[in-house]
Design an enzyme around this catalytic site. Structure first.
Site, PDB file in Angstrom:
ATOM      1  N   GLY A  29       0.806  -1.212   0.000  1.00 45.71           N
ATOM      2  CA  GLY A  29       0.000   0.000   0.000  1.00 45.71           C
ATOM      3  C   GLY A  29       0.841   1.265   0.000  1.00 45.71           C
ATOM      4  CG  HIS A  91      10.012  -0.840  -1.011  1.00 45.90           C
ATOM      5  ND1 HIS A  91       8.780  -0.674  -0.422  1.00 45.90           N
ATOM      6  CD2 HIS A  91       9.815  -0.599  -2.345  1.00 45.90           C
ATOM      7  CE1 HIS A  91       7.889  -0.347  -1.347  1.00 45.90           C
ATOM      8  NE2 HIS A  91       8.494  -0.287  -2.509  1.00 45.90           N
ATOM      9  NE  ARG A 246      -3.502  -7.441  -8.080  1.00 46.43           N
ATOM     10  CZ  ARG A 246      -4.303  -8.376  -7.580  1.00 46.43           C
ATOM     11  NH1 ARG A 246      -5.044  -9.110  -8.373  1.00 46.43           N
ATOM     12  NH2 ARG A 246      -4.356  -8.608  -6.266  1.00 46.43           N
TER      13      ARG A 246
HETATM   14  P1  A3P Z   1      -3.493  -5.196  -5.223  1.00 47.05           P
HETATM   15  O1  A3P Z   1      -2.480  -5.681  -6.215  1.00 47.05           O
HETATM   16  O2  A3P Z   1      -3.866  -6.236  -4.217  1.00 47.05           O
HETATM   17  O3  A3P Z   1      -4.685  -4.598  -5.863  1.00 47.05           O
HETATM   18  P2  A3P Z   1       2.240  -0.689  -3.443  1.00 47.05           P
HETATM   19  O4  A3P Z   1       1.688   0.663  -3.580  1.00 47.05           O
HETATM   20  O5  A3P Z   1       2.978  -0.906  -2.156  1.00 47.05           O
HETATM   21  O6  A3P Z   1       3.000  -1.105  -4.644  1.00 47.05           O
HETATM   22  O7  A3P Z   1       0.982  -1.670  -3.298  1.00 47.05           O
HETATM   23  C1  A3P Z   1       0.108  -1.865  -4.371  1.00 47.05           C
HETATM   24  C2  A3P Z   1      -1.186  -2.445  -3.833  1.00 47.05           C
HETATM   25  O8  A3P Z   1      -1.926  -1.380  -3.210  1.00 47.05           O
HETATM   26  C3  A3P Z   1      -2.055  -2.979  -4.954  1.00 47.05           C
HETATM   27  O9  A3P Z   1      -2.810  -4.042  -4.372  1.00 47.05           O
HETATM   28  C4  A3P Z   1      -2.913  -1.774  -5.274  1.00 47.05           C
HETATM   29  O10 A3P Z   1      -4.092  -2.075  -5.962  1.00 47.05           O
HETATM   30  C5  A3P Z   1      -3.186  -1.236  -3.874  1.00 47.05           C
HETATM   31  N1  A3P Z   1      -3.554   0.182  -3.884  1.00 47.05           N
HETATM   32  C6  A3P Z   1      -3.023   1.189  -4.631  1.00 47.05           C
HETATM   33  N2  A3P Z   1      -3.636   2.345  -4.359  1.00 47.05           N
HETATM   34  C7  A3P Z   1      -4.573   2.082  -3.437  1.00 47.05           C
HETATM   35  C8  A3P Z   1      -5.557   2.885  -2.778  1.00 47.05           C
HETATM   36  N3  A3P Z   1      -5.697   4.176  -3.022  1.00 47.05           N
HETATM   37  N4  A3P Z   1      -6.370   2.275  -1.880  1.00 47.05           N
HETATM   38  C9  A3P Z   1      -6.255   0.953  -1.617  1.00 47.05           C
HETATM   39  N5  A3P Z   1      -5.357   0.138  -2.218  1.00 47.05           N
HETATM   40  C10 A3P Z   1      -4.519   0.697  -3.115  1.00 47.05           C
END
Ligand code: A3P
Length: 280
Positions: A29, A91, A246
């Site tokens: 997230g 990270h 996603r």
């Molecule tokens: P999913 O692949 O399960 O949908 P990061 O930002 O650390 O790369 O994590 C990406 C994950 O956070 C993805 O999960 C993405 O869809 C989700 N994500 C991105 N923006 C978001 C938002 N505004 N609210 C909730 N989840 C979000």
């Protein structure tokens, strides 16, 4: 490549006591947290309907030590004149951070997520962006083995969690430990918690004017995912902006992983985290 940037970051970075560092394992997230914290700290500079997030990816507004600032060999980024408070992302595990950060009074906001959802998110991300180093690893079983063995991403995820968790126990005023699932369930309370933690609490007037709710709505999955910049832009190299959005669901792993895989994870977490006080 990242090893080089890690060394430069550890050698050259000079922390300010007012810095805010958003830390996470990839796919926990991070993008969301960048949008939220950027909106919180810049709320006196931009009304939400003129937010730079409308035309910039959250990843271009909050940059990472190892993946952005220190990535180019031999280049020392000029960070002194960034807007205050400076907000960075990483990270890196806690033990790999620059000592300047540890010795300062800066704040860490750590986001963690159900590891099964995080793994599935990472799996899709790497596939979509063709980042697997070999075709062999595009098997879900193989990738899951790697994840459980701690050879995917930024090292063993339990070590990552425990590093920041233990730091949060030692210095609760310096490390805020957040759960993706809590932010999903109650973004309003979590946004207020973050704002207070970073020393920028919402005033009564701001709350009455509905600013917290506006930020929650503006940074919601559907809103960010559907912005043109996030639908079409390129993040870096082969990585597309849209691959950061996603599904944004909780518990979506059940559609991909077997009960046996979930059981393996449960046992792993039990073995690694028992006694730490950290409950996932
Ligand atoms: P999913 O692949 O399960 O949908 P990061 O930002 O650390 O790369 O994590 C990406 C994950 O956070 C993805 O999960 C993405 O869809 C989700 N994500 C991105 N923006 C978001 C938002 N505004 N609210 C909730 N989840 C979000």
């Amino acid at each position: 490549m990242l090893f080089h940037s890690l060394l430069s970051f550890r050698r050259d970075f000079k922390a300010h006591d007012t810095d805010i560092v958003l830390a996470s394992v990839p796919k926990s997230g991070t993008t969301w947290m960048k949008a939220l914290v950027f909106s919180i700290v810049s709320r006196n500079h931009f009304p939400i309907d003129h937010s730079p997030l409308l035309v910039n990816s959250p990843h271009d507004l909050v940059l990472s030590f190892e993946c952005d600032y220190y990535l180019k060999p031999g280049y020392i980024p000029k960070l002194e004149n960034l807007p205050q408070p400076r907000v960075f992302a990483t990270h890196l595990p806690h033990h790999a951070l620059a000592s300047s950060l540890i010795d300062s009074k800066c704040k860490f906001v750590y986001t963690r997520r159900n590891p099964l959802d995080q793994f599935i998110s990472q799996w899709h991300f790497l596939l979509k962006n063709r980042l697997w180093p070999g075709a062999k690893m595009s098997s879900l079983d193989e990738a899951f083995n790697m994840f459980c063995d701690g050879v995917l991403g930024f090292g063993p995820f339990c070590d990552h969690l425990l590093g920041y968790w233990n730091a949060s126990l030692e210095n609760p005023d310096r490390v805020l430990f957040l759960k993706y699932e809590d932010v999903k369930r109650d973004p309003y309370s979590e946004i207020k918690k973050i704002a207070e933690f970073v020393g920028l609490p919402f005033s009564e007037e701001e709350e009455k004017a509905g600013l917290v709710g506006e930020i929650a709505k503006f940074c919601s999955f559907d809103k960010l995912k559907n912005l043109e910049i996030n639908k079409t832009g390129i993040h870096y190299g082969p990585i597309k902006n849209d691959s950061f959005y996603r599904k944004g669901d909780v518990g979506e792993w059940v559609n991909h992983l077997t009960p046996e895989m979930a059981d393996r994870m449960r046992k792993l977490l039990e073995a690694e985290l028992t006694g730490s006080g950290l409950i996932l």
